[in-house]
Design a protein around this motif. Structure first.
Motif, short mmCIF file in Angstrom:
data_model
loop_
_atom_site.label_atom_id
_atom_site.label_comp_id
_atom_site.label_asym_id
_atom_site.label_seq_id
_atom_site.Cartn_x
_atom_site.Cartn_y
_atom_site.Cartn_z
N ARG A 86 0.83 -1.22 0.00
CA ARG A 86 0.00 0.00 0.00
C ARG A 86 0.86 1.26 0.00
NH1 ARG A 86 -2.72 -3.78 2.83
NH2 ARG A 86 -4.94 -4.02 2.41
N THR A 92 1.27 -1.46 -9.73
CA THR A 92 0.25 -0.82 -10.55
C THR A 92 -1.09 -0.84 -9.83
OG1 THR A 92 -0.45 -2.86 -11.65
CG2 THR A 92 1.42 -1.66 -12.64
N ASP A 93 -2.02 -0.02 -10.31
CA ASP A 93 -3.37 -0.02 -9.73
C ASP A 93 -4.00 -1.41 -9.85
OD1 ASP A 93 -3.14 2.63 -9.00
OD2 ASP A 93 -4.26 3.38 -10.73
N LYS A 94 -3.79 -2.06 -10.98
CA LYS A 94 -4.32 -3.40 -11.19
C LYS A 94 -3.74 -4.37 -10.17
CE LYS A 94 -4.53 -6.90 -14.86
NZ LYS A 94 -4.15 -7.20 -16.26
N ARG A 96 -2.57 -3.63 -7.23
CA ARG A 96 -3.08 -3.23 -5.92
C ARG A 96 -4.48 -3.81 -5.68
NH1 ARG A 96 0.07 0.65 -3.58
NH2 ARG A 96 1.62 1.57 -4.96
N TYR A 130 -10.79 -4.21 -14.11
CA TYR A 130 -9.67 -4.83 -14.81
C TYR A 130 -9.96 -6.25 -15.30
CZ TYR A 130 -7.22 -1.02 -12.51
OH TYR A 130 -6.83 0.21 -12.09
#
Length: 167
Positions: A86, A92-94, A96, A130
Motif C-alpha cells: 500500500r 500498478t493499480d491493477k 493493488r 480490470y
C-alpha cells in the motif's frame, strides 16, 4: 519442525510431505494446473501466492514463490516490499486491486459482519475495472489454492529452503 510448549500457539509439522495422501496431492495439482493455464498473468499469480504466504506465515511457500517470481523476472525490491504494498510506489493499480482481493479473501472474518461483506463487495467492484467475471473467479481460485497449499505445507513438512526454481 516448529516446537512450542503450548500446542495452541503454533502448528507443529509432525508429518512429512511424503505422508500427504496421493489423492489430495492429485486434486491440488489438478487445480494448480488449471490456475496456471487459465490465462491470468503469471506475475499476478506470483504476487498473490507470495503475499498470501506472507500473511499465513508459510515458510516453504514464501521461499518457493520468492524464487519462482525472481526466476520469472520479478524484482527483488518488489517482492521484498510486498508486505507494505500500500505504501510502495512500484505496484500498478491493477496489482493493488488484486493484492487487496487476495488479502480480503485470506483474512475472512469468523462471523459475517456487515462491514466485512461491504469490504468484499467493494473489492469485487474494483476488480471489475480490470477483470471479467470469469477472471475474477479464476483469481479467487488462485487465492483459495495458495491458502490450501499454505495449510498443507504447514501441516506436512515440505522442507523449507529445498525448492529450486526453474530458470
Amino acid at each position: 519442525m516448529t516446537q512450542t510448549t503450548n500446542p495452541n500457539l503454533s502448528i507443529t509439522a509432525s508429518l512429512k510431505g511424503e505422508q500427504l495422501a496421493s489423492g489430495v496431492m492429485a486434486c491440488m495439482l489438478k487445480t494448480e494446473n488449471y490456475v496456471n493455464s487459465c490465462g491470468l498473468e503469471h506475475n499476478l499469480l506470483e504476487l498473490i501466492r507470495y503475499r498470501v504466504s506472507l500473511i499465513n506465515g508459510c515458510a516453504y511457500c514464501i521461499d518457493m514463490h520468492f524464487k519462482e517470481a525472481l526466476a520469472a523476472g520479478e524484482t527483488a525490491q518488489r517482492m521484498a516490499s510486498l508486505s507494505i504494498w500500500r505504501e510502495a510506489p512500484y505496484y500498478t493499480d491493477k496489482e493493488r486491486v488484486v493484492l487487496h482481493w487476495a488479502e480480503a479473501l485470506t483474512n475472512l472474518p469468523l462471523a459475517s459482519v456487515g462491514h466485512e461483506e461491504n469490504r468484499l463487495v467493494n473489492a469485487t467492484d474494483a476488480l471489475k475495472q480490470y477483470f471479467s467475471n470469469k477472471q475474477i473467479s479464476e483469481l479467487t481460485l488462485a487465492v483459495i489454492q495458495i491458502n490450501a497449499w499454505n495449510r498443507l505445507a504447514k501441516t506436512f513438512d515440505f522442507g523449507v529452503g529445498s525448492f529450486k526454481a526453474d530458470q
